[in-house]
Write an enzyme that holds these catalytic residues in place. Structure first.
Site, PDB file in Angstrom:
ATOM      1  N   LEU A  36     101.097 -11.741 170.126  1.00 36.70           N
ATOM      2  CA  LEU A  36     102.141 -11.224 171.022  1.00 36.70           C
ATOM      3  C   LEU A  36     102.109  -9.698 171.064  1.00 36.70           C
ATOM      4  CD1 LEU A  36     105.097 -13.720 170.317  1.00 36.70           C
ATOM      5  CD2 LEU A  36     103.413 -13.778 172.170  1.00 36.70           C
ATOM      6  N   THR A  37     100.986  -9.161 171.483  1.00 37.00           N
ATOM      7  CA  THR A  37     100.876  -7.731 171.750  1.00 37.00           C
ATOM      8  C   THR A  37     101.651  -7.448 173.029  1.00 37.00           C
ATOM      9  OG1 THR A  37      98.968  -7.972 173.213  1.00 37.00           O
ATOM     10  CG2 THR A  37      98.502  -7.761 170.839  1.00 37.00           C
ATOM     11  N   THR A 126      83.151 -12.025 179.312  1.00 36.81           N
ATOM     12  CA  THR A 126      83.364 -11.390 180.609  1.00 36.81           C
ATOM     13  C   THR A 126      82.061 -10.950 181.264  1.00 36.81           C
ATOM     14  OG1 THR A 126      84.276  -9.377 181.618  1.00 36.81           O
ATOM     15  CG2 THR A 126      83.783  -9.254 179.286  1.00 36.81           C
ATOM     16  N   ASP A 127      82.104 -10.801 182.596  1.00 33.20           N
ATOM     17  CA  ASP A 127      80.933 -10.280 183.326  1.00 33.20           C
ATOM     18  C   ASP A 127      80.643  -8.825 182.949  1.00 33.20           C
ATOM     19  OD1 ASP A 127      83.127  -9.106 184.648  1.00 33.20           O
ATOM     20  OD2 ASP A 127      82.580  -9.843 186.635  1.00 33.20           O
ATOM     21  N   GLU A 128      81.628  -8.141 182.338  1.00 35.40           N
ATOM     22  CA  GLU A 128      81.430  -6.711 182.047  1.00 35.40           C
ATOM     23  C   GLU A 128      80.349  -6.472 180.998  1.00 35.40           C
ATOM     24  OE1 GLU A 128      84.660  -4.104 182.064  1.00 35.40           O
ATOM     25  OE2 GLU A 128      85.847  -5.337 183.420  1.00 35.40           O
ATOM     26  N   TYR A 150      85.799  -1.286 176.131  1.00 41.66           N
ATOM     27  CA  TYR A 150      86.194  -2.699 176.260  1.00 41.66           C
ATOM     28  C   TYR A 150      84.954  -3.588 176.379  1.00 41.66           C
ATOM     29  CZ  TYR A 150      87.352  -7.033 178.712  1.00 41.66           C
ATOM     30  OH  TYR A 150      87.416  -8.358 179.104  1.00 41.66           O
ATOM     31  N   LYS A 154      83.528  -6.466 173.782  1.00 42.63           N
ATOM     32  CA  LYS A 154      83.324  -7.883 174.150  1.00 42.63           C
ATOM     33  C   LYS A 154      81.873  -8.290 173.879  1.00 42.63           C
ATOM     34  CE  LYS A 154      85.816 -10.432 175.801  1.00 42.63           C
ATOM     35  NZ  LYS A 154      86.768 -11.384 175.175  1.00 42.63           N
ATOM     36  N   PRO A 205      97.457   4.044 193.178  1.00 40.97           N
ATOM     37  CA  PRO A 205      96.369   4.952 192.770  1.00 40.97           C
ATOM     38  C   PRO A 205      95.008   4.262 192.752  1.00 40.97           C
ATOM     39  CG  PRO A 205      97.670   4.294 190.860  1.00 40.97           C
ATOM     40  CD  PRO A 205      98.277   3.607 192.039  1.00 40.97           C
ATOM     41  N   TYR A 207      91.107   4.269 192.472  1.00 41.61           N
ATOM     42  CA  TYR A 207      90.144   5.176 191.830  1.00 41.61           C
ATOM     43  C   TYR A 207      88.995   5.528 192.779  1.00 41.61           C
ATOM     44  CZ  TYR A 207      92.384   3.733 187.410  1.00 41.61           C
ATOM     45  OH  TYR A 207      93.282   3.476 186.402  1.00 41.61           O
TER      46      TYR A 207
HETATM   47  P1  NAD Z   1      95.594 -10.651 178.343  1.00 34.99           P
HETATM   48  O1  NAD Z   1      95.534  -9.220 177.929  1.00 34.99           O
HETATM   49  O2  NAD Z   1      96.517 -11.061 179.428  1.00 34.99           O
HETATM   50  O3  NAD Z   1      95.956 -11.555 177.072  1.00 34.99           O
HETATM   51  C1  NAD Z   1      95.399 -11.353 175.805  1.00 34.99           C
HETATM   52  C2  NAD Z   1      96.210 -12.179 174.829  1.00 34.99           C
HETATM   53  O4  NAD Z   1      95.617 -12.035 173.518  1.00 34.99           O
HETATM   54  C3  NAD Z   1      97.665 -11.737 174.678  1.00 34.99           C
HETATM   55  O5  NAD Z   1      98.514 -12.858 174.667  1.00 34.99           O
HETATM   56  C4  NAD Z   1      97.706 -11.009 173.347  1.00 34.99           C
HETATM   57  O6  NAD Z   1      98.966 -11.060 172.714  1.00 34.99           O
HETATM   58  C5  NAD Z   1      96.647 -11.775 172.569  1.00 34.99           C
HETATM   59  N1  NAD Z   1      96.069 -10.989 171.471  1.00 34.99           N
HETATM   60  C6  NAD Z   1      95.608  -9.716 171.514  1.00 34.99           C
HETATM   61  N2  NAD Z   1      95.172  -9.330 170.297  1.00 34.99           N
HETATM   62  C7  NAD Z   1      95.327 -10.404 169.469  1.00 34.99           C
HETATM   63  C8  NAD Z   1      95.039 -10.636 168.107  1.00 34.99           C
HETATM   64  N3  NAD Z   1      94.483  -9.683 167.336  1.00 34.99           N
HETATM   65  N4  NAD Z   1      95.324 -11.840 167.587  1.00 34.99           N
HETATM   66  C9  NAD Z   1      95.886 -12.819 168.350  1.00 34.99           C
HETATM   67  N5  NAD Z   1      96.191 -12.649 169.644  1.00 34.99           N
HETATM   68  C10 NAD Z   1      95.911 -11.457 170.207  1.00 34.99           C
HETATM   69  O7  NAD Z   1      94.085 -11.044 178.668  1.00 34.99           O
HETATM   70  P2  NAD Z   1      93.511 -12.030 179.776  1.00 34.99           P
HETATM   71  O8  NAD Z   1      93.318 -11.290 181.027  1.00 34.99           O
HETATM   72  O9  NAD Z   1      94.265 -13.299 179.766  1.00 34.99           O
HETATM   73  O10 NAD Z   1      92.058 -12.286 179.150  1.00 34.99           O
HETATM   74  C11 NAD Z   1      91.831 -13.371 178.250  1.00 34.99           C
HETATM   75  C12 NAD Z   1      90.378 -13.365 177.850  1.00 34.99           C
HETATM   76  O11 NAD Z   1      89.559 -13.476 178.996  1.00 34.99           O
HETATM   77  C13 NAD Z   1      89.948 -12.081 177.146  1.00 34.99           C
HETATM   78  O12 NAD Z   1      89.055 -12.430 176.122  1.00 34.99           O
HETATM   79  C14 NAD Z   1      89.237 -11.291 178.229  1.00 34.99           C
HETATM   80  O13 NAD Z   1      88.250 -10.449 177.680  1.00 34.99           O
HETATM   81  C15 NAD Z   1      88.625 -12.407 179.055  1.00 34.99           C
HETATM   82  N6  NAD Z   1      88.410 -12.116 180.473  1.00 34.99           N
HETATM   83  C16 NAD Z   1      89.415 -11.597 181.254  1.00 34.99           C
HETATM   84  C17 NAD Z   1      89.198 -11.391 182.619  1.00 34.99           C
HETATM   85  C18 NAD Z   1      90.264 -10.821 183.531  1.00 34.99           C
HETATM   86  O14 NAD Z   1      89.952 -10.492 184.673  1.00 34.99           O
HETATM   87  N7  NAD Z   1      91.515 -10.712 183.106  1.00 34.99           N
HETATM   88  C19 NAD Z   1      87.951 -11.704 183.180  1.00 34.99           C
HETATM   89  C20 NAD Z   1      86.950 -12.219 182.334  1.00 34.99           C
HETATM   90  C21 NAD Z   1      87.191 -12.432 181.003  1.00 34.99           C
HETATM   91  O1  TDX Z   2      95.022   1.604 189.117  1.00 35.72           O
HETATM   92  C1  TDX Z   2      93.909   1.091 189.352  1.00 35.72           C
HETATM   93  N1  TDX Z   2      93.142   1.603 190.356  1.00 35.72           N
HETATM   94  C2  TDX Z   2      91.906   1.121 190.659  1.00 35.72           C
HETATM   95  O2  TDX Z   2      91.238   1.616 191.589  1.00 35.72           O
HETATM   96  C3  TDX Z   2      93.404  -0.026 188.594  1.00 35.72           C
HETATM   97  C4  TDX Z   2      94.206  -0.631 187.474  1.00 35.72           C
HETATM   98  C5  TDX Z   2      92.154  -0.498 188.906  1.00 35.72           C
HETATM   99  N2  TDX Z   2      91.420   0.064 189.897  1.00 35.72           N
HETATM  100  C6  TDX Z   2      90.053  -0.458 190.148  1.00 35.72           C
HETATM  101  C7  TDX Z   2      89.153  -0.445 188.941  1.00 35.72           C
HETATM  102  C8  TDX Z   2      88.242  -1.638 189.154  1.00 35.72           C
HETATM  103  O3  TDX Z   2      87.123  -1.250 189.949  1.00 35.72           O
HETATM  104  O4  TDX Z   2      90.173  -1.826 190.515  1.00 35.72           O
HETATM  105  C9  TDX Z   2      89.118  -2.615 189.936  1.00 35.72           C
HETATM  106  C10 TDX Z   2      89.726  -3.690 189.070  1.00 35.72           C
HETATM  107  O5  TDX Z   2      90.311  -3.038 187.962  1.00 35.72           O
HETATM  108  P1  TDX Z   2      91.010  -3.847 186.761  1.00 35.72           P
HETATM  109  O6  TDX Z   2      92.022  -4.762 187.318  1.00 35.72           O
HETATM  110  O7  TDX Z   2      91.415  -2.850 185.732  1.00 35.72           O
HETATM  111  O8  TDX Z   2      89.803  -4.766 186.255  1.00 35.72           O
HETATM  112  P2  TDX Z   2      88.326  -4.399 185.705  1.00 35.72           P
HETATM  113  O9  TDX Z   2      88.261  -3.050 185.150  1.00 35.72           O
HETATM  114  O10 TDX Z   2      87.353  -4.733 186.816  1.00 35.72           O
HETATM  115  O11 TDX Z   2      88.202  -5.485 184.517  1.00 35.72           O
HETATM  116  C11 TDX Z   2      88.694  -6.824 184.696  1.00 35.72           C
HETATM  117  O12 TDX Z   2      87.667  -7.730 184.911  1.00 35.72           O
HETATM  118  C12 TDX Z   2      86.857  -8.109 183.825  1.00 35.72           C
HETATM  119  C13 TDX Z   2      89.562  -7.258 183.516  1.00 35.72           C
HETATM  120  O13 TDX Z   2      90.555  -6.303 183.270  1.00 35.72           O
HETATM  121  C14 TDX Z   2      88.743  -7.515 182.302  1.00 35.72           C
HETATM  122  O14 TDX Z   2      89.550  -8.046 181.254  1.00 35.72           O
HETATM  123  C15 TDX Z   2      87.678  -8.512 182.628  1.00 35.72           C
HETATM  124  O15 TDX Z   2      86.839  -8.707 181.521  1.00 35.72           O
END
Ligand code: NAD
Ligand code: TDX
Length: 340
Positions: A36-37, A126-128, A150, A154, A205, A207
């Protein structure tokens, strides 16, 4: 599989996965384990909180005793690891927590899982990890070229999963999802951030030139993809979960404004993210061979998502206070002032 530990299950994608698993597999026990961060939120799990096959445990995946205890208590046989620090911009401001959770946490979870003798370990990545891809599509055998703290954390977590598969013959699978969007996403990521800011007529905003490309995946498709790989993926393999919906950021931003009937003048081109990857694009061919298909196209998914934020202010308004505002100021105050 009977007793599944879902780490990070109170976050955005993890909670969609928990809701899906609790409803789809009444014979499984789904134990959500989450620190629960700032990003973890039990509101995301309200719809399952009274279900008999669901439990919540508070804890940190990098805390060895805590992990060992939950594995024992629930006789866990399967781990699905969503727990991570997940926001690129925060990793640029301060990478510490990313190393703690995405690298050390993944290692502790693997190590305690091995000692406990668990079956399958499914790691959500992740694709990153592939980094910027100018043209074509990343496939699972491509090399890792992560560019942000990040992405590097990963990639580090994934390499430890590989090492445990090869060294200790653990049964592991990895998913690599593309940019995910949908209900319950913390409003720091592009789509929920811009939607909720636009609703309040605040500046968006964007980027740099906004011509960066992301491949968008609806959250329920991502959750189902993890389920398919968990059940059908071959041991030791990684699978791209690609939305195959590539869009320029500027075009996503304009779509949000159009859905909300807000003016394009809200868009502010601000100084770029450091080390900003221009384009992500993956092939989903390997996951498709397991039978996974996206059900949502981008237009339908975005419309459903924007409507959800319009109808669920109770969920996001209380988040956009306190720590969120500190982060907002740190990330955007100077950038927005630079273009005023
Ligand atoms: P999120 O930030 O919404 O959730 C992360 C969760 O992990 C939170 O509930 C947080 O409390 C918990 N957490 C963080 N540190 C922890 C710890 N040390 N121990 C236990 N719990 C902890 O993230 P999300 O967007 O749901 O992403 C979930 C997973 O999917 C991540 O591994 C992320 O890298 C991956 N992912 C996300 C995206 C995206 O676009 N959001 C895309 C591809 C992969
Ligand atoms: O304020 C913003 N302005 C902006 O131009 C934000 C928050 C993002 N952006 C741009 C940056 C990226 O090119 O939009 C795109 C998407 O940004 P994010 O939502 O921050 O995602 P990204 O950086 O692409 O990473 C996401 O996809 C892969 C997730 O956050 C990761 O957890 C996942 O692994």
């Amino acid at each position: 599989m009977k007793n599944i530990l879902v780490t990070g299950g109170a976050g955005f994608i993890g909670s969609a996965f928990v809701r899906h698993m609790v409803a789809t597999y009444p014979d499984y026990q789904i134990i959500c384990f989450d620190k629960l961060t700032y990003a973890g939120n039990l509101d995301n799990l309200l719809s399952v909180s009274d279900e008999t096959n669901y439990r919540f445990e508070h804890g940190d995946i990098a805390d060895r005793e805590c992990v060992a205890s939950v594995l024992r208590t629930y006789n866990i046989d399967t781990i699905v690891n969503f727990a991570a620090e997940s926001h690129v911009d925060r990793s640029i401001l301060d990478p510490d927590a990313f190393i703690h959770t995405d690298v050390v946490g993944a290692y502790i979870l693997l190590d305690e899982g091995r000692k406990h003798g668990i079956g399958r370990f499914c790691h959500v990545s992740t694709d990153e990890v592939y980094g910027d891809i100018e043209s074509g599509y990343s496939t699972e055998d491509d090399r890792f070229l992560p560019n942000s703290p990040y992405a590097a954390s990963k990639a580090g977590g994934e390499l430890m999963v590989r090492a445990y598969q090869i060294t200790y013959a653990m049964d592991t699978v990895i998913t690599r999802g593309s940019n995910t969007y949908g209900p319950y996403q913390y409003p720091e990521k592009l789509i929920p951030f811009f939607t909720t800011e636009a609703l309040d007529d605040r500046p968006l905003p964007l980027y740099g030139d906004g011509k960066q490309i992301r491949d968008w995946l609806y959250v329920d498709d991502h959750a189902r993809g993890v389920d398919v790989v968990l059940h059908c993926g071959e041991s030791g393999e990684a699978y791209n979960l690609a939305g195959e919906n590539q869009r320029h950021n500027i075009s996503v931003t304009e779509d949000i404004l159009e859905l909300l009937q807000k003016p394009k003048s809200l868009i502010k081109h601000v100084p770029d993210r450091e080390g900003h990857d221009r384009r992500y694009a993956m092939s989903a061919a390997k996951a498709r061979q397991l039978g996974w298909r996206c059900k949502f196209n981008f237009e339908a998914g975005l419309q459903a998502t924007v409507r959800w934020y319009v109808e669920n202010e109770w969920w996001w308004r209380k988040i956009k206070t306190g720590e969120y505002l500190d982060y907002y100021r740190q990330q955007y105050a100077k950038r927005l002032a630079a273009v005023d």
